[in-house]
Design an enzyme around this catalytic site. Structure first.
Site, PDB file in Angstrom:
ATOM      1  CE1 TYR A 242      -3.468  -2.172   4.918  1.00 28.76           C
ATOM      2  CE2 TYR A 242      -3.303   0.155   4.352  1.00 28.76           C
ATOM      3  CZ  TYR A 242      -3.453  -1.161   3.969  1.00 28.76           C
ATOM      4  OH  TYR A 242      -3.603  -1.466   2.640  1.00 28.76           O
TER       5      TYR A 242
ATOM      6  CB  SER B 290      -0.891   0.025   1.239  1.00 29.15           C
ATOM      7  OG  SER B 290      -1.551   1.267   1.371  1.00 29.15           O
TER       8      SER B 290
END
Length: 253
Positions: free
Chosen positions: A162, A148
């Site tokens: 995250y 990501s």
């Protein structure tokens, strides 16, 4: 585009929705058979399997919880599915966890997040490498980790937890590429930015893309299919000299 080996297959974890589903369809169009995992939505998984089979490819789906499942047993089940020789692994399954600041995270949340996003991903890489390694009788292959953009941006104020997990994925990609390159296995990653998928709603922020799209130089969010095309390229022979790379797919953000 047809695959080099019509009896080769690709595993896509989290292949029933979003980027995973788009990747499964793209891989089938390229001529590969498919094995996908999904957590609980069997209807969505069935739709993907049907789409793959309409491309004339063989496919199987298996319900699997990345937080608690046995990865070795998962790969053994795929070995027995009659899909051919393993060509590639797309590590797509993952969670963001709820939106929290650093001072709000707790141990239980981190245990679940890191088990899914790091530990199980790494074990999937291990099992794929054992099967694809030319040093172990395999034909080589490719691993693509779905990371990501948060891994580079830090996720401050939203999901720093995250982002940390994806930073680990980025490091793992580089290290594995160095370890496995001599055994015929290329390892790369993609880092999507603001992509229109269910992940934002799952984190409790369904309006997130709309709110943040103004910061994207290209002026729009991305589509899962755009990420899938990059993944497909990394799986294919067209990227035969690419390993240890991380392709950012973020519209310039």
């Amino acid at each position: 585009m047809a695959s080099e080996d019509q009896n080769a297959y690709v595993i896509v974890t989290g292949g029933s929705r979003g980027i995973g589903a788009a990747t499964a369809r793209a891989v089938a169009r390229a001529g590969y058979n498919l094995a996908i995992t999904y957590k609980s939505n069997s209807a969505a998984a069935d739709e993907v399997i049907q789409a793959v089979e309409q491309e004339g490819r063989r496919a199987t789906a298996r319900a699997f919880d990345m937080a608690t499942g046995n990865v070795e047993e998962l790969f053994q089940a795929f070995d027995s599915a009659g899909l051919g020789q393993l060509h590639g692994l797309v590590n797509n399954a993952g969670i963001t966890g709820p939106i929290k600041r650093l001072t709000e995270v707790d141990q239980a949340m981190l245990d679940d997040l890191f088990r899914i996003n790091i530990s199980s991903l790494m074990l999937c890489m291990k099992e794929a490498a054992l099967r694809m390694s030319t040093a172990r009788g395999g034909a080589g292959g490719a691993i693509v980790n779905v990371s990501s953009r948060a891994g580079q941006l830090g996720g401050a104020g939203e999901w720093i937890h995250y982002a940390a997990s994806k930073g680990a994925v980025d490091t793992l990609t580089v290290g594995a590429a160095k370890e496995l390159g001599g055994e015929g296995i290329r390892v790369n990653a993609v880092s999507p930015g603001l992509i229109e998928t269910e992940i934002h709603a799952a984190a409790g922020a369904p309006e997130r893309v709309e709110k943040m799209v103004g910061g994207v130089p290209l002026g729009r969010s991305g589509a899962a299919e755009e990420v899938a095309e990059a993944i497909l390229w990394l799986l294919s022979g067209k990227s035969s000299y690419v390993s240890g790379a991380n392709i950012v797919i973020s519209g310039g953000r």
